[in-house]
Motif scaffolding. Structure first.
Motif, PDB file in Angstrom:
ATOM      1  N   GLY A  60      -4.708   4.983   5.028  1.00  0.00           N
ATOM      2  CA  GLY A  60      -4.745   3.671   5.665  1.00  0.00           C
ATOM      3  C   GLY A  60      -4.357   2.560   4.717  1.00  0.00           C
ATOM      4  N   ALA A  61      -4.804   2.654   3.467  1.00  0.00           N
ATOM      5  CA  ALA A  61      -4.453   1.637   2.468  1.00  0.00           C
ATOM      6  C   ALA A  61      -2.970   1.699   2.122  1.00  0.00           C
ATOM      7  CB  ALA A  61      -5.301   1.830   1.219  1.00  0.00           C
ATOM      8  N   GLN A  62      -2.421   2.906   2.050  1.00  0.00           N
ATOM      9  CA  GLN A  62      -1.002   3.051   1.748  1.00  0.00           C
ATOM     10  C   GLN A  62      -0.135   2.428   2.838  1.00  0.00           C
ATOM     11  OE1 GLN A  62      -0.860   7.342   1.294  1.00  0.00           O
ATOM     12  NE2 GLN A  62      -0.934   7.183  -0.932  1.00  0.00           N
ATOM     13  N   GLU A  63      -0.611   2.442   4.069  1.00  0.00           N
ATOM     14  CA  GLU A  63       0.135   1.850   5.177  1.00  0.00           C
ATOM     15  C   GLU A  63       0.051   0.324   5.173  1.00  0.00           C
ATOM     16  OE1 GLU A  63      -1.091   3.689   8.920  1.00  0.00           O
ATOM     17  OE2 GLU A  63      -1.495   5.523   7.805  1.00  0.00           O
ATOM     18  N   LEU A  64      -1.082  -0.221   4.728  1.00  0.00           N
ATOM     19  CA  LEU A  64      -1.311  -1.664   4.789  1.00  0.00           C
ATOM     20  C   LEU A  64      -0.825  -2.390   3.547  1.00  0.00           C
ATOM     21  CD1 LEU A  64      -2.637  -4.035   6.375  1.00  0.00           C
ATOM     22  CD2 LEU A  64      -4.756  -3.517   5.128  1.00  0.00           C
ATOM     23  N   ILE A  65      -1.122  -1.844   2.378  1.00  0.00           N
ATOM     24  CA  ILE A  65      -0.853  -2.542   1.120  1.00  0.00           C
ATOM     25  C   ILE A  65       0.425  -1.954   0.521  1.00  0.00           C
ATOM     26  CG2 ILE A  65      -1.787  -3.174  -1.141  1.00  0.00           C
ATOM     27  CD1 ILE A  65      -4.587  -2.681   0.135  1.00  0.00           C
ATOM     28  N   THR A  66       1.552  -2.488   0.963  1.00  0.00           N
ATOM     29  CA  THR A  66       2.854  -1.936   0.604  1.00  0.00           C
ATOM     30  C   THR A  66       3.629  -2.823  -0.365  1.00  0.00           C
ATOM     31  OG1 THR A  66       3.830  -2.964   2.563  1.00  0.00           O
ATOM     32  CG2 THR A  66       3.036  -0.692   2.790  1.00  0.00           C
ATOM     33  N   ASP A  67       3.003  -3.860  -0.864  1.00  0.00           N
ATOM     34  CA  ASP A  67       3.661  -4.796  -1.786  1.00  0.00           C
ATOM     35  C   ASP A  67       2.692  -5.074  -2.927  1.00  0.00           C
ATOM     36  OD1 ASP A  67       4.378  -7.474  -2.936  1.00  0.00           O
ATOM     37  OD2 ASP A  67       5.973  -7.369  -1.433  1.00  0.00           O
ATOM     38  N   PRO A  68       3.153  -5.041  -4.174  1.00  0.00           N
ATOM     39  CA  PRO A  68       2.235  -5.272  -5.309  1.00  0.00           C
ATOM     40  C   PRO A  68       1.580  -6.640  -5.297  1.00  0.00           C
ATOM     41  CG  PRO A  68       4.532  -5.185  -6.040  1.00  0.00           C
ATOM     42  CD  PRO A  68       4.512  -4.708  -4.638  1.00  0.00           C
ATOM     43  N   ASP A  69       2.160  -7.625  -4.607  1.00  0.00           N
ATOM     44  CA  ASP A  69       1.522  -8.928  -4.496  1.00  0.00           C
ATOM     45  C   ASP A  69       0.262  -8.862  -3.631  1.00  0.00           C
ATOM     46  OD1 ASP A  69       3.337 -10.232  -6.082  1.00  0.00           O
ATOM     47  OD2 ASP A  69       4.559 -10.972  -4.426  1.00  0.00           O
ATOM     48  N   TRP A  70       0.174  -7.842  -2.794  1.00  0.00           N
ATOM     49  CA  TRP A  70      -0.944  -7.732  -1.863  1.00  0.00           C
ATOM     50  C   TRP A  70      -2.114  -6.937  -2.449  1.00  0.00           C
ATOM     51  CZ3 TRP A  70       2.590  -5.884   2.744  1.00  0.00           C
ATOM     52  CH2 TRP A  70       3.500  -6.917   3.057  1.00  0.00           C
ATOM     53  N   GLY A  71      -1.859  -6.163  -3.490  1.00  0.00           N
ATOM     54  CA  GLY A  71      -2.945  -5.396  -4.090  1.00  0.00           C
ATOM     55  C   GLY A  71      -2.451  -4.187  -4.841  1.00  0.00           C
ATOM     56  N   ARG A  72      -3.392  -3.369  -5.282  1.00  0.00           N
ATOM     57  CA  ARG A  72      -3.085  -2.163  -6.044  1.00  0.00           C
ATOM     58  C   ARG A  72      -3.906  -0.992  -5.497  1.00  0.00           C
ATOM     59  NH1 ARG A  72      -0.076  -5.542  -7.815  1.00  0.00           N
ATOM     60  NH2 ARG A  72       0.618  -5.827  -9.973  1.00  0.00           N
ATOM     61  N   LEU A  73      -3.312   0.198  -5.544  1.00  0.00           N
ATOM     62  CA  LEU A  73      -3.980   1.425  -5.118  1.00  0.00           C
ATOM     63  C   LEU A  73      -4.175   2.294  -6.347  1.00  0.00           C
ATOM     64  CD1 LEU A  73      -1.871   2.145  -1.892  1.00  0.00           C
ATOM     65  CD2 LEU A  73      -3.917   0.733  -2.146  1.00  0.00           C
ATOM     66  N   VAL A  74      -5.442   2.529  -6.700  1.00  0.00           N
ATOM     67  CA  VAL A  74      -5.755   3.243  -7.947  1.00  0.00           C
ATOM     68  C   VAL A  74      -6.878   4.250  -7.694  1.00  0.00           C
ATOM     69  CG1 VAL A  74      -5.037   1.300  -9.385  1.00  0.00           C
ATOM     70  CG2 VAL A  74      -7.416   1.476  -8.654  1.00  0.00           C
ATOM     71  N   PRO A  75      -7.068   5.202  -8.601  1.00  0.00           N
ATOM     72  CA  PRO A  75      -8.156   6.173  -8.433  1.00  0.00           C
ATOM     73  C   PRO A  75      -9.527   5.512  -8.531  1.00  0.00           C
ATOM     74  CG  PRO A  75      -6.546   6.916 -10.071  1.00  0.00           C
ATOM     75  CD  PRO A  75      -6.242   5.476  -9.780  1.00  0.00           C
ATOM     76  N   ARG A  76     -10.538   6.283  -8.149  1.00  0.00           N
ATOM     77  CA  ARG A  76     -11.932   5.822  -8.263  1.00  0.00           C
ATOM     78  C   ARG A  76     -12.367   5.970  -9.725  1.00  0.00           C
ATOM     79  NH1 ARG A  76     -15.908   8.268  -4.035  1.00  0.00           N
ATOM     80  NH2 ARG A  76     -16.447   6.169  -3.313  1.00  0.00           N
ATOM     81  N   ASP A  77     -11.924   5.046 -10.515  1.00  0.00           N
ATOM     82  CA  ASP A  77     -12.145   5.099 -11.958  1.00  0.00           C
ATOM     83  C   ASP A  77     -12.254   3.667 -12.463  1.00  0.00           C
ATOM     84  OD1 ASP A  77     -11.767   6.571 -14.726  1.00  0.00           O
ATOM     85  OD2 ASP A  77     -10.371   4.869 -14.720  1.00  0.00           O
ATOM     86  N   GLY A  78     -13.329   3.384 -13.212  1.00  0.00           N
ATOM     87  CA  GLY A  78     -13.566   2.027 -13.663  1.00  0.00           C
ATOM     88  C   GLY A  78     -12.430   1.458 -14.478  1.00  0.00           C
ATOM     89  N   SER A  79     -11.838   2.258 -15.361  1.00  0.00           N
ATOM     90  CA  SER A  79     -10.747   1.762 -16.209  1.00  0.00           C
ATOM     91  C   SER A  79      -9.515   1.434 -15.380  1.00  0.00           C
ATOM     92  CB  SER A  79     -10.408   2.804 -17.274  1.00  0.00           C
ATOM     93  OG  SER A  79     -11.502   3.009 -18.149  1.00  0.00           O
ATOM     94  N   ALA A  80      -9.190   2.307 -14.415  1.00  0.00           N
ATOM     95  CA  ALA A  80      -8.017   2.072 -13.569  1.00  0.00           C
ATOM     96  C   ALA A  80      -8.208   0.831 -12.706  1.00  0.00           C
ATOM     97  CB  ALA A  80      -7.753   3.298 -12.699  1.00  0.00           C
ATOM     98  N   ILE A  81      -9.413   0.660 -12.202  1.00  0.00           N
ATOM     99  CA  ILE A  81      -9.697  -0.522 -11.374  1.00  0.00           C
ATOM    100  C   ILE A  81      -9.606  -1.785 -12.218  1.00  0.00           C
ATOM    101  CG2 ILE A  81     -11.491  -1.694 -10.035  1.00  0.00           C
ATOM    102  CD1 ILE A  81     -12.429   1.149  -9.172  1.00  0.00           C
ATOM    103  N   ALA A  82     -10.179  -1.748 -13.418  1.00  0.00           N
ATOM    104  CA  ALA A  82     -10.132  -2.921 -14.299  1.00  0.00           C
ATOM    105  C   ALA A  82      -8.696  -3.299 -14.639  1.00  0.00           C
ATOM    106  CB  ALA A  82     -10.939  -2.649 -15.573  1.00  0.00           C
ATOM    107  N   ALA A  83      -7.854  -2.293 -14.895  1.00  0.00           N
ATOM    108  CA  ALA A  83      -6.450  -2.569 -15.213  1.00  0.00           C
ATOM    109  C   ALA A  83      -5.730  -3.202 -14.023  1.00  0.00           C
ATOM    110  CB  ALA A  83      -5.747  -1.282 -15.640  1.00  0.00           C
ATOM    111  N   ALA A  84      -6.028  -2.705 -12.812  1.00  0.00           N
ATOM    112  CA  ALA A  84      -5.398  -3.258 -11.612  1.00  0.00           C
ATOM    113  C   ALA A  84      -5.837  -4.701 -11.376  1.00  0.00           C
ATOM    114  CB  ALA A  84      -5.734  -2.389 -10.405  1.00  0.00           C
ATOM    115  N   VAL A  85      -7.123  -4.953 -11.566  1.00  0.00           N
ATOM    116  CA  VAL A  85      -7.627  -6.319 -11.406  1.00  0.00           C
ATOM    117  C   VAL A  85      -6.974  -7.244 -12.434  1.00  0.00           C
ATOM    118  CG1 VAL A  85      -9.665  -7.783 -11.678  1.00  0.00           C
ATOM    119  CG2 VAL A  85      -9.823  -5.643 -10.371  1.00  0.00           C
ATOM    120  N   SER A  86      -6.876  -6.799 -13.671  1.00  0.00           N
ATOM    121  CA  SER A  86      -6.258  -7.623 -14.727  1.00  0.00           C
ATOM    122  C   SER A  86      -4.818  -7.959 -14.386  1.00  0.00           C
ATOM    123  CB  SER A  86      -6.334  -6.891 -16.067  1.00  0.00           C
ATOM    124  OG  SER A  86      -7.679  -6.723 -16.484  1.00  0.00           O
TER     125      SER A  86
END
Length: 389
Positions: free
Chosen positions: A325-351
């Motif tokens: 569902g997320a892959q269908e909705l968030i198709t542009d990097p300006d709209w967000g990031r899709l990352v694993p359930r991992d604190g480091s990956a999430i922090a990098a995406a937020v940064s």
């Protein structure tokens, strides 16, 4: 056209956020004026002495009939066995609802039976529709397929409901794939995404929203919205916070994971930067979402999360997992990031999102055209097709 809709997910005065997306959809249907809608919201109550629990006492006191925001809501009671009785719920709903709907159908015939969730609503709906001789529609939203469709106690009921229904709806193409994997005919399934109140969920002045919530204007703010349960993954948002110095995390929701999340925040030394807000009324979510720089929702499964849609409508990008569902909705990097359930990956995406700072209007483009009016129009068209009305 007269439609009987069965939904155990529906708000009331004691649980105003429970199934609020179903209520918004049905309000939009009722406003059209071309459907005579009866919404049956079965209320499950356990036997004595569990019925004395404050939660169930509140439910027991709800009115059996209510005209709620333009929708006629009926609340028959059924017997519920908490935690262990999932396989029995659909049958209990049939026994509670069938006498009521038989009487209503005799007074003025329905054209269709609708269910707004696959379990237990869907299996109950196909049994009731069979007695009344009516077509039936069932909508899949996520956990009803991804969880109940795989549980030993309920999987057979979910599959039977899908095969027996006249037509099916799903909020994402990924969920359609999950349904067909369970043996449901793909040709029966129609994509029907969620709606959006664009007048409520839109960009506000971020500084004023932060002032209203008592947040600093100069610190990164993350938000996560949803029930505090393992599937939503708030623990990974807290782990990410530990790698984002100075950032603040707002957690909106209630659930069984709350004590664990408090402990984790303390263990990681970020307790003073995590704010547990409890259940935030739906009408107040736009302020929260506008105050945040990023919505973080590391779910293990979703159909199409309303929190994603509402955050994007507020111009707030989303970090979530690469589920269909997320892959269908968030198709542009300006709209967000899709990352694993991992604190480091999430922090990098937020940064990365904080560094790029896309405009709210750019982020809004992700949900352009979504509305409850469009949602209701597609739903009514689907019902008419099934009912031949």
């Amino acid at each position: 056209m007269r439609v009987l809709s069965i939904s155990t997910l529906y708000p009331n005065e004691h649980t105003p956020n429970f199934g609020v997306f179903v209520e918004r959809q049905m309000q939009a249907v009722a406003k059209r004026g071309d459907v005579d809608l009866t919404l049956v919201n079965p209320i499950g109550l356990p036997p004595f002495p569990l019925s004395l629990h404050p939660r169930y006492r509140q439910l027991r006191d709800l009115p059996e009939r209510e005209h709620r925001s333009g929708v006629n809501v009926l609340r028959p009671r059924f017997s519920l066995l908490p935690m262990v009785g999932a396989r029995f719920n659909a049958g209990a709903i049939v026994r509670a609802v069938l006498p009521l709907v038989r009487r209503l159908h005799a007074e003025q015939k329905f054209n269709l039976v609708d269910a707004q969730f696959f379990h237990p609503d869907g299996y109950a709906a196909v049994r009731i529709a069979a007695v009344l001789g009516l077509p039936v529609s069932i909508k899949a939203r996520g956990a009803d397929i991804q969880h109940w469709g795989r549980q030993r106690a309920t999987a057979a009921q979910v599959r039977k409901a899908g095969r027996r229904a006249t037509g099916l709806l799903a909020v994402s193409n990924g969920l359609i794939d999950d349904m067909t994997a369970l043996g449901m005919p793909r040709e029966k399934i129609t994509l029907h995404r969620t709606g959006l109140d664009a007048d409520l969920f839109r960009p506000y002045d971020r500084r004023l929203c932060r002032d209203q919530l008592g947040l600093p204007r100069d610190k990164p703010v993350l938000a996560t919205v949803g029930a505090l349960i393992p599937r939503k993954g708030q623990r990974y948002a807290i782990e990410a916070l530990a790698k984002l110095p100075g950032a603040i995390l707002l957690i909106a929701g209630k659930g069984d994971d709350e004590a664990m999340l408090h402990r984790l925040a303390a263990q990681l030394g970020v307790a003073e930067r995590v704010r547990f807000l409890g259940a935030v009324p739906h009408a107040e979510l736009p302020v929260l979402l506008n105050a945040a720089d990023v919505l973080v929702l590391p779910s293990s499964s979703e159909g199409l999360a309303n929190a994603w849609v509402e955050a994007l409508a507020c111009g707030t990008p989303v970090v979530t997992t690469p589920i269909p569902g997320a892959q269908e909705l968030i198709t542009d990097p300006d709209w967000g990031r899709l990352v694993p359930r991992d604190g480091s990956a999430i922090a990098a995406a937020v940064s990365a999102l904080l560094a790029e700072r896309s405009s709210p209007e750019r982020v809004q483009e992700a949900v352009a055209g979504m509305s409850w009016q469009a949602n209701a129009a597609a739903l009514v068209e689907h019902w008419r097709r099934l009912a031949g009305a």
